[in-house]
Design a protein around this motif. Structure first.
Motif, PDB file in Angstrom:
ATOM      1  N   GLN A 100       0.222  -1.260   0.358  1.00  0.00           N
ATOM      2  CA  GLN A 100       0.436  -0.154  -0.020  1.00  0.00           C
ATOM      3  C   GLN A 100       0.739   1.198   0.143  1.00  0.00           C
ATOM      4  O   GLN A 100       0.639   2.528  -0.540  1.00  0.00           O
ATOM      5  CB  GLN A 100      -0.397  -0.037   1.111  1.00  0.00           C
ATOM      6  N   ARG A 101       1.897   0.690   0.472  1.00  0.00           N
ATOM      7  CA  ARG A 101       2.768   2.020   0.782  1.00  0.00           C
ATOM      8  C   ARG A 101       3.688   2.356  -0.390  1.00  0.00           C
ATOM      9  O   ARG A 101       3.728   3.646  -1.126  1.00  0.00           O
ATOM     10  CB  ARG A 101       4.045   2.508   2.176  1.00  0.00           C
ATOM     11  N   PHE A 102       4.181   1.233  -1.083  1.00  0.00           N
ATOM     12  CA  PHE A 102       4.258   1.399  -2.378  1.00  0.00           C
ATOM     13  C   PHE A 102       4.144   2.022  -3.786  1.00  0.00           C
ATOM     14  O   PHE A 102       3.875   2.609  -3.760  1.00  0.00           O
ATOM     15  CB  PHE A 102       5.395   0.179  -2.141  1.00  0.00           C
ATOM     16  N   ALA A 103       2.815   1.457  -3.726  1.00  0.00           N
ATOM     17  CA  ALA A 103       1.856   2.185  -4.711  1.00  0.00           C
ATOM     18  C   ALA A 103       1.489   3.164  -4.616  1.00  0.00           C
ATOM     19  O   ALA A 103       1.776   4.077  -5.378  1.00  0.00           O
ATOM     20  CB  ALA A 103       0.481   1.393  -4.234  1.00  0.00           C
ATOM     21  N   ALA A 104       1.233   3.966  -3.132  1.00  0.00           N
ATOM     22  CA  ALA A 104       1.237   5.569  -3.015  1.00  0.00           C
ATOM     23  C   ALA A 104       2.109   6.117  -3.470  1.00  0.00           C
ATOM     24  O   ALA A 104       2.361   7.198  -3.991  1.00  0.00           O
ATOM     25  CB  ALA A 104       0.716   5.568  -1.183  1.00  0.00           C
ATOM     26  N   ALA A 105       3.483   5.710  -3.029  1.00  0.00           N
ATOM     27  CA  ALA A 105       4.474   6.280  -3.548  1.00  0.00           C
ATOM     28  C   ALA A 105       5.408   6.322  -4.795  1.00  0.00           C
ATOM     29  O   ALA A 105       5.613   7.697  -5.565  1.00  0.00           O
ATOM     30  CB  ALA A 105       5.683   5.753  -2.052  1.00  0.00           C
ATOM     31  N   PHE A 106       4.754   5.314  -5.706  1.00  0.00           N
ATOM     32  CA  PHE A 106       5.629   5.271  -6.904  1.00  0.00           C
ATOM     33  C   PHE A 106       4.500   6.064  -7.205  1.00  0.00           C
ATOM     34  O   PHE A 106       5.022   6.663  -8.585  1.00  0.00           O
ATOM     35  CB  PHE A 106       4.954   2.979  -7.560  1.00  0.00           C
ATOM     36  N   ARG A 107       3.170   6.552  -7.303  1.00  0.00           N
ATOM     37  CA  ARG A 107       2.335   7.239  -8.036  1.00  0.00           C
ATOM     38  C   ARG A 107       2.560   8.456  -7.864  1.00  0.00           C
ATOM     39  O   ARG A 107       2.514   9.004  -8.847  1.00  0.00           O
ATOM     40  CB  ARG A 107       0.843   6.359  -7.524  1.00  0.00           C
ATOM     41  N   VAL A 108       2.699   8.582  -7.042  1.00  0.00           N
ATOM     42  CA  VAL A 108       3.259   9.828  -6.073  1.00  0.00           C
ATOM     43  C   VAL A 108       4.632  10.330  -7.354  1.00  0.00           C
ATOM     44  O   VAL A 108       4.741  11.461  -7.974  1.00  0.00           O
ATOM     45  CB  VAL A 108       3.755  10.786  -4.852  1.00  0.00           C
ATOM     46  N   TYR A 109       5.844   9.877  -7.196  1.00  0.00           N
ATOM     47  CA  TYR A 109       6.893   9.620  -8.060  1.00  0.00           C
ATOM     48  C   TYR A 109       6.181   9.826  -9.248  1.00  0.00           C
ATOM     49  O   TYR A 109       7.027  10.805  -9.923  1.00  0.00           O
ATOM     50  CB  TYR A 109       7.779   8.992  -7.112  1.00  0.00           C
ATOM     51  N   ALA A 110       5.710   9.140  -9.651  1.00  0.00           N
ATOM     52  CA  ALA A 110       5.427   8.697 -11.544  1.00  0.00           C
ATOM     53  C   ALA A 110       5.258  10.146 -11.968  1.00  0.00           C
ATOM     54  O   ALA A 110       5.475  10.524 -13.178  1.00  0.00           O
ATOM     55  CB  ALA A 110       5.033   7.329 -11.425  1.00  0.00           C
ATOM     56  N   GLU A 111       3.898  10.626 -11.074  1.00  0.00           N
ATOM     57  CA  GLU A 111       3.328  11.528 -11.438  1.00  0.00           C
ATOM     58  C   GLU A 111       4.490  13.047 -11.840  1.00  0.00           C
ATOM     59  O   GLU A 111       4.209  14.055 -12.453  1.00  0.00           O
ATOM     60  CB  GLU A 111       2.170  11.867 -10.895  1.00  0.00           C
ATOM     61  N   SER A 112       5.067  13.062 -10.751  1.00  0.00           N
ATOM     62  CA  SER A 112       5.665  14.063 -10.165  1.00  0.00           C
ATOM     63  C   SER A 112       6.771  15.053 -11.565  1.00  0.00           C
ATOM     64  O   SER A 112       7.220  14.951 -11.984  1.00  0.00           O
ATOM     65  CB  SER A 112       6.510  14.192  -9.097  1.00  0.00           C
ATOM     66  N   VAL A 113       6.924  13.510 -12.109  1.00  0.00           N
ATOM     67  CA  VAL A 113       8.020  13.374 -13.003  1.00  0.00           C
ATOM     68  C   VAL A 113       7.439  14.194 -14.553  1.00  0.00           C
ATOM     69  O   VAL A 113       8.366  15.299 -15.029  1.00  0.00           O
ATOM     70  CB  VAL A 113       8.061  12.049 -13.989  1.00  0.00           C
ATOM     71  N   TYR A 114       6.084  14.675 -14.258  1.00  0.00           N
ATOM     72  CA  TYR A 114       5.449  15.098 -15.477  1.00  0.00           C
ATOM     73  C   TYR A 114       5.451  16.609 -14.913  1.00  0.00           C
ATOM     74  O   TYR A 114       4.922  17.414 -15.387  1.00  0.00           O
ATOM     75  CB  TYR A 114       4.773  14.432 -16.227  1.00  0.00           C
TER      76      TYR A 114
END
Length: 215
Positions: A100-114
Motif C-alpha cells: 500500500q505504501r509503495f503504491a502510493a509512493a510510486f504513483r506520486v513519484y511517477a506523476e511528479s516527473v511530469y
C-alpha cells in the motif's frame, strides 16, 4: 548545440506513460503476425494524446492540470498491474502494508516527473503509424511524437492488452528499450542493495518526488 530536454521529456513520457509502464512478463517473443488492430491504434491515439494535451493546456491552472492528468493516466494504463510488476521478485514477499505504501509512493513519484515539467510542453502531437498483433488482445502500436520543441519526430511504441473498446498500455518502447523492464531492474537492484528492505525504495521514491525539476 542541440537542446536535449525535449528528448529527455519524452523518454520520461514513455517511461511513466506515464505510468504507462506495466508489463506482464519480461519475455519479448518475436512478433509472429503482421495484422493491424485499428481499435488498439485508436485507443493509443486518443488516450496517449490526451496525456500530452493535458500537459500542454495553457487554459488550465497547475492544480487543474494535475487533477486532469491523474485521471488521464488511469484511463491510459493499468496502474495496479504496473505497480506489482515493477517490484519484480519482491512482489511475492511484500507485506500488505508495504504494498500500500509503495503504491502510493510510486504513483506520486511517477506523476511528479511530469508535473515538475508542465511548463516544458508546447503542443506536441502523437501520431499512430501502424500496429502489429502479437496475438489476439496483445498489440504493439507504433507512433511518433512531434511538434512543440521537438526537432525530429520521436518514435515510441506502446504495448497494449485488451480488446474491443477496452485496452490498457502495459509497456512502452523508446529508442529500442522496453522501459518497464528497465524500471523493474532499477527498483529490484535498489531493494537488493538494501538487503531486501523494500522500505528503502519507498523512502527513495518519496525523496525523489519532492525534488524540483532539473534543467
Amino acid at each position: 548545440m542541440t537542446d536535449a530536454r525535449p528528448t529527455r521529456r519524452f523518454a520520461q513520457l514513455a517511461l511513466v506513460a506515464l505510468i504507462g509502464l506495466g508489463a506482464l512478463s519480461q519475455a519479448r517473443p518475436a512478433l509472429a503476425q503482421a495484422a493491424r488492430d485499428p481499435q488498439a491504434e485508436q485507443f493509443v491515439q486518443s488516450r496517449a494524446q490526451r496525456v500530452i494535451t493535458v500537459l500542454a493546456d495553457k487554459n488550465q491552472s497547475i492544480a487543474q492540470k494535475k487533477a486532469t492528468f491523474h485521471q488521464a493516466i488511469d484511463q491510459l494504463a493499468d496502474v495496479p498491474k504496473i505497480t506489482n510488476f515493477v517490484l519484480g521478485k519482491y512482489a511475492r514477499t511484500v507485506t500488505p502494508d508495504q504494498r500500500q505504501r509503495f503504491a502510493a509512493a510510486f504513483r506520486v513519484y511517477a506523476e511528479s516527473v511530469y508535473q515538475n515539467r508542465i511548463s516544458d510542453y508546447h503542443g506536441e502531437v502523437l501520431k499512430v503509424t501502424g500496429s502489429t498483433v502479437r496475438k489476439p488482445g496483445d498489440v504493439i502500436v507504433n507512433t511518433t511524437i512531434s511538434g512543440g520543441q521537438i526537432g525530429q519526430p520521436l518514435p515510441v511504441a506502446w504495448r497494449v492488452l485488451g480488446g474491443g473498446t477496452s485496452w490498457k498500455v502495459v509497456d512502452v518502447q523508446f529508442k529500442g528499450v522496453w522501459l518497464a523492464i528497465t524500471q523493474q531492474q532499477d527498483f529490484v537492484s535498489t531493494i537488493d542493495n538494501a538487503g531486501g528492505n523494500i522500505d528503502v525504495l519507498i523512502s527513495q521514491l518519496q525523496r525523489d518526488a519532492q525534488r524540483p525539476a532539473s534543467r
